[in-house]
Write an enzyme that holds these catalytic residues in place. Structure first.
Site, PDB file in Angstrom:
ATOM      1  CB  SER A 175      10.050  -3.688  -7.086  1.00  0.00           C
ATOM      2  OG  SER A 175       9.866  -2.298  -7.238  1.00  0.00           O
ATOM      3  CE  LYS A 227       5.752  -2.372  -8.104  1.00  0.00           C
ATOM      4  NZ  LYS A 227       6.796  -3.194  -7.433  1.00  0.00           N
TER       5      LYS A 227
END
Length: 204
Positions: A78, A122
């Protein structure tokens, strides 16, 4: 009793000597006991002091880990290209989160909103009151702006990231800290960039 037959005088009876065992070495035994007690006393003192030092060391390490900085391991697709799919070792700063000095563009570690036993890595793209960022702009959650007490998180690899586009804004309290330095692999060691501009955003 003095004469036997034949006129011979019997030899006088010799007194029997009773051989008694020597008295126990009370002095030596006492010294040995005293020495043993001293040894165990010193051993107990050492163990007590050592345990106290270990507890202090462990408590200090825990406080540093929870409130100052920790070493973390990131793995998965990710955050490509910032981090590798195979995994990176990074340093996480907790002070920024506590003092609420996190900024847009920071890479953060957070508790996964839908699986609290896991952590996610993130990029923080929007703070409370900000418009929800592209590409979805909050359409999936029917939101225009990030609610109070929340942040918007997205992976750098939009094609393979589950983030706020899927589960919506994340409560600020779920943030653990800011990833500020990559330790491993050594060939890529260095500060983690605060912002990352995607090709989709450059075109828009």
């Amino acid at each position: 009793r003095g004469h036997l037959e034949g006129g011979t005088q019997a030899p006088p009876l010799r007194p029997r000597h009773h051989h008694c065992a020597p008295p126990p070495p009370t002095t030596t035994t006492a010294m040995a006991t005293s020495s043993s007690r001293g040894f165990f006393r010193q051993l107990a003192t050492f163990a007590k002091n050592d345990a106290s030092s270990f507890c202090k060391w462990a408590a200090g390490l825990y406080l540093v880990h929870e409130y100052v900085v920790e070493v973390a391991y990131t793995k998965g697709p990710s955050m490509i290209p910032t981090f590798n799919r195979e995994g990176d070792v990074v340093l996480v700063d907790h002070v920024s989160r506590t003092l609420k000095t996190l900024e847009r563009g920071d890479v953060v570690i957070a508790v996964c909103p839908y699986e609290p036993t896991k952590l996610v890595c993130k990029r923080l793209l929007a703070m409370e009151g900000d418009e929800c960022p592209p590409p979805t702009r909050g359409r999936n959650q029917k939101l225009d702006k990030v609610p109070k007490g929340h942040v918007w998180l997205q992976g750098d690899n939009l094609q393979n990231s589950t983030d706020s586009r899927n589960y919506g804004p994340v409560p600020y309290n779920l943030l653990r800290g800011r990833v500020f330095y990559k330790v491993w692999p050594l060939t890529e060691a260095g500060p983690v960039a605060r912002s990352y501009v995607r090709e989709e955003e450059e075109e828009s």
